[in-house]
Enzyme design. Structure first.
Site, PDB file in Angstrom:
ATOM      1  N   GLY A 264      -3.130 -14.085   1.681  1.00 32.14           N
ATOM      2  CA  GLY A 264      -4.441 -13.829   1.112  1.00 32.14           C
ATOM      3  C   GLY A 264      -5.575 -13.543   2.064  1.00 32.14           C
ATOM      4  O   GLY A 264      -6.648 -13.121   1.638  1.00 32.14           O
TER       5      GLY A 264
ATOM      6  N   ARG B  81      -4.686   2.294  -4.173  1.00 34.83           N
ATOM      7  CA  ARG B  81      -5.708   1.248  -4.123  1.00 34.83           C
ATOM      8  C   ARG B  81      -7.109   1.720  -4.563  1.00 34.83           C
ATOM      9  O   ARG B  81      -7.768   1.027  -5.333  1.00 34.83           O
ATOM     10  CB  ARG B  81      -5.777   0.604  -2.730  1.00 34.83           C
TER      11      ARG B  81
ATOM     12  N   TYR C 203      -8.349  -0.409  -7.781  1.00 37.61           N
ATOM     13  CA  TYR C 203      -9.280  -1.497  -7.452  1.00 37.61           C
ATOM     14  C   TYR C 203     -10.639  -0.975  -6.983  1.00 37.61           C
ATOM     15  O   TYR C 203     -11.435  -1.748  -6.448  1.00 37.61           O
ATOM     16  CB  TYR C 203      -8.735  -2.384  -6.322  1.00 37.61           C
TER      17      TYR C 203
ATOM     18  N   CYS D  60      -3.954  15.038 -11.944  1.00 39.27           N
ATOM     19  CA  CYS D  60      -4.784  15.255 -13.132  1.00 39.27           C
ATOM     20  C   CYS D  60      -5.313  13.943 -13.695  1.00 39.27           C
ATOM     21  O   CYS D  60      -4.928  13.513 -14.787  1.00 39.27           O
ATOM     22  CB  CYS D  60      -3.973  15.979 -14.181  1.00 39.27           C
TER      23      CYS D  60
ATOM     24  N   TYR E 295       0.130  -2.299   1.168  1.00 39.22           N
ATOM     25  CA  TYR E 295      -0.039  -1.864  -0.209  1.00 39.22           C
ATOM     26  C   TYR E 295      -0.352  -0.369  -0.290  1.00 39.22           C
ATOM     27  O   TYR E 295      -1.124   0.081  -1.134  1.00 39.22           O
ATOM     28  CB  TYR E 295      -1.121  -2.709  -0.919  1.00 39.22           C
TER      29      TYR E 295
HETATM   30  N1  LLP Z   1       2.243 -14.644  -1.429  1.00 38.35           N
HETATM   31  C1  LLP Z   1       2.193 -14.367  -2.740  1.00 38.35           C
HETATM   32  C2  LLP Z   1       2.821 -15.299  -3.686  1.00 38.35           C
HETATM   33  C3  LLP Z   1       1.551 -13.200  -3.199  1.00 38.35           C
HETATM   34  O1  LLP Z   1       1.503 -12.946  -4.498  1.00 38.35           O
HETATM   35  C4  LLP Z   1       0.959 -12.322  -2.270  1.00 38.35           C
HETATM   36  C5  LLP Z   1       0.285 -11.106  -2.698  1.00 38.35           C
HETATM   37  C6  LLP Z   1       1.042 -12.648  -0.897  1.00 38.35           C
HETATM   38  C7  LLP Z   1       1.682 -13.822  -0.524  1.00 38.35           C
HETATM   39  C8  LLP Z   1       0.456 -11.790   0.183  1.00 38.35           C
HETATM   40  O2  LLP Z   1      -0.930 -11.705   0.087  1.00 38.35           O
HETATM   41  P1  LLP Z   1      -1.782 -10.966   1.216  1.00 38.35           P
HETATM   42  O3  LLP Z   1      -1.694 -11.777   2.471  1.00 38.35           O
HETATM   43  O4  LLP Z   1      -1.195  -9.612   1.409  1.00 38.35           O
HETATM   44  O5  LLP Z   1      -3.146 -10.929   0.638  1.00 38.35           O
HETATM   45  N2  LLP Z   1      -1.856  -4.613  -4.342  1.00 38.35           N
HETATM   46  C9  LLP Z   1      -3.008  -5.416  -3.996  1.00 38.35           C
HETATM   47  C10 LLP Z   1      -2.625  -6.751  -3.410  1.00 38.35           C
HETATM   48  C11 LLP Z   1      -1.734  -7.575  -4.318  1.00 38.35           C
HETATM   49  C12 LLP Z   1      -1.322  -8.864  -3.678  1.00 38.35           C
HETATM   50  C13 LLP Z   1      -0.290  -9.542  -4.488  1.00 38.35           C
HETATM   51  N3  LLP Z   1       0.187 -10.759  -3.924  1.00 38.35           N
HETATM   52  C14 LLP Z   1      -3.899  -4.614  -3.050  1.00 38.35           C
HETATM   53  O6  LLP Z   1      -3.569  -3.484  -2.723  1.00 38.35           O
HETATM   54  O7  LLP Z   1      -4.961  -5.095  -2.660  1.00 38.35           O
END
Ligand code: LLP
Length: 422
Positions: A239, A317, A321, A348, A376
């Protein structure tokens, strides 16, 4: 540290001019820096030095085999959410014993495969899933190690679609009811209770929500201890955000995890806890960019559109978002006049844009780099509008490797069939 430096008005990927890579492999293309991934991972290693830990890279952020392999060589563990991600990890040389399996909907066949390979831990997200894992482990004569993913009801203050730790989100088990689930888990013969897990969201740019969630987790750890359930690890998820825009200043892994270590060191009951983290974006995003060519510039009375050969199918993205990605010309001192424009793809959909209201100096045929696209990016790409997914290139010092070839049209319908004649 930027792995895509400017030299003499030109953008490089490590030691290679981006123009040369685009010439050789075409556009759109994802270009990655090996060092970018490595340094992203090492920042976590350094942040956790001196404390027992496991860094499980979140495969969903970028699951290219070469990326997983580069990280596996540094000793990474992996956070997976499907058997597909698990098999990728294995194919890339990762160790099953360092894998944690997250996700609300693990299917029985996925659980079985994970048990066969001997993963480190299942992050369970419901009592139903706990029973399911018990049944599958019993059938295979194995013991499944589990953590309960709790939902601490903390506002991650991020985009609602990537916030996961609120009561209203589908993720995790309400922290208030978690003790009962632990009690049940402790009674099941094929379950070993290993830890507690939480992931409150993605692209967090401040420490406070993480620390709030941590404090709630530690209260649970104490409550469980009173029940005679001693946890071995604390999985605080992923996160941590990155600076997509210059004004964003997320904490570094050291700043964030330094505070986590301090919190744990403060109590005799928490000092023994292994720290597990599941970072994705903060390792991968800045290690990659999407390079695209300007097809044409379309000027209407009140607006200019730069139409490029990449689109929302390549990088979703911005469309879903309203995410910001810096966009810059690959050759910066190009002598062109600056225009204010939306950078859009050929799809389109009105949502098909990579950037809005950008000031750019460019002309037809120029190359643009869409930055911070290593996480992503390709992983969320699709064939929408029957477009081939882009090539993926990894640069390693002065070496350029194509780590996924550009899709061919025939690949797209290789598994489709016509109805029989008649
Ligand atoms: N652990 C779990 C259980 C998760 O669901 C996620 C991301 C992570 C770790 C990794 O999170 P990070 O460190 O990458 O923030 N598609 C979206 C992001 C979706 C994240 C989903 N879960 C975007 O492009 O911003």
């Amino acid at each position: 540290m930027d792995w895509f430096p400017h030299r003499n008005g030109e953008l490089y990927a490590e030691q290679v001019p981006v123009t040369d890579i685009a010439e050789q492999f075409g556009t759109p293309a994802y270009i990655y820096s090996r060092k970018g991934f490595e340094e992203g991972f090492k920042a976590y290693q350094q942040a956790l030095a001196g404390w027992p830990h496991l860094i499980c890279y979140a495969v969903k952020a970028n699951s290219n085999l070469a990326v997983l392999n580069v990280l596996a060589k540094l000793g990474a563990g992996f956070d997976i959410v499907s058997v597909g991600e698990l098999e990728r990890v294995i194919a890339a040389g990762g160790e099953a014993s360092k894998v944690v399996f997250s996700g609300v909907g693990k299917q029985r066949h996925e659980i079985r495969r994970a048990l066969e390979l001997g993963i480190h831990c299942f992050n369970i997200e419901s009592d139903t899933e706990l029973e399911r894992i018990q049944q599958e482990a019993q059938a295979l004569g194995k013991v499944a190690a589990v953590s309960v993913r709790v939902n601490p009801d903390v506002d991650a203050r991020t985009h609602p679609y990537i916030s996961t730790g609120l009561k209203d989100n589908k993720f995790g088990i309400d922290i208030k009811t978690a003790p009962a689930v632990y009690q049940r888990a402790a009674e099941l013969p094929n379950i070993e209770v290993l830890g507690v897990d939480c992931h409150i969201g993605s692209q967090l740019t401040s420490k406070e929500p993480f620390i709030d969630a941590l404090d709630r987790l530690l209260l649970l750890v104490d409550q469980l201890r009173d029940m005679g359930i001693i946890l071995k690890h604390l999985d605080i998820g992923g996160g941590l955000g990155i600076a997509y825009e210059a004004h964003e200043q997320p904490p570094t892994p050291s700043e964030y995890l330094g505070q986590v270590k301090e919190r744990l060191a403060a109590s005799e009951h928490h000092k023994h806890l292994n720290i597990v983290v599941e970072p994705g974006r903060s390792i991968a995003a800045q290690a990659g960019m999407l390079v695209t060519s300007v097809e044409l510039i379309k000027q209407s009375d009140h607006k200019a559109f730069t139409v490029v050969d990449a689109a929302m199918n390549d990088l979703l993205r911005p469309a879903i978002y309203s995410a910001w990605h810096d966009i810059e010309p690959v050759v910066t001192n190009n002598g062109r006049q600056e225009i204010l424009c939306d950078v859009v793809g050929p799809i389109c959909e009105t949502g098909d844009f990579l950037g809005k209201d950008r000031k750019l100096s460019l002309a037809e045929g120029d190359l643009l780099a869409v930055r911070s696209a290593g996480a992503y990016g390709f992983g969320m790409s699709s064939n929408y509008n029957s477009r081939c997914r882009p090539a993926e290139i990894m640069v390693d010092c002065d070496q350029v490797h194509q780590v996924r070839r550009r899709e061919k049209l025939a690949d797209q319908w290789a598994d489709e069939t016509l109805l029989p004649e008649g």
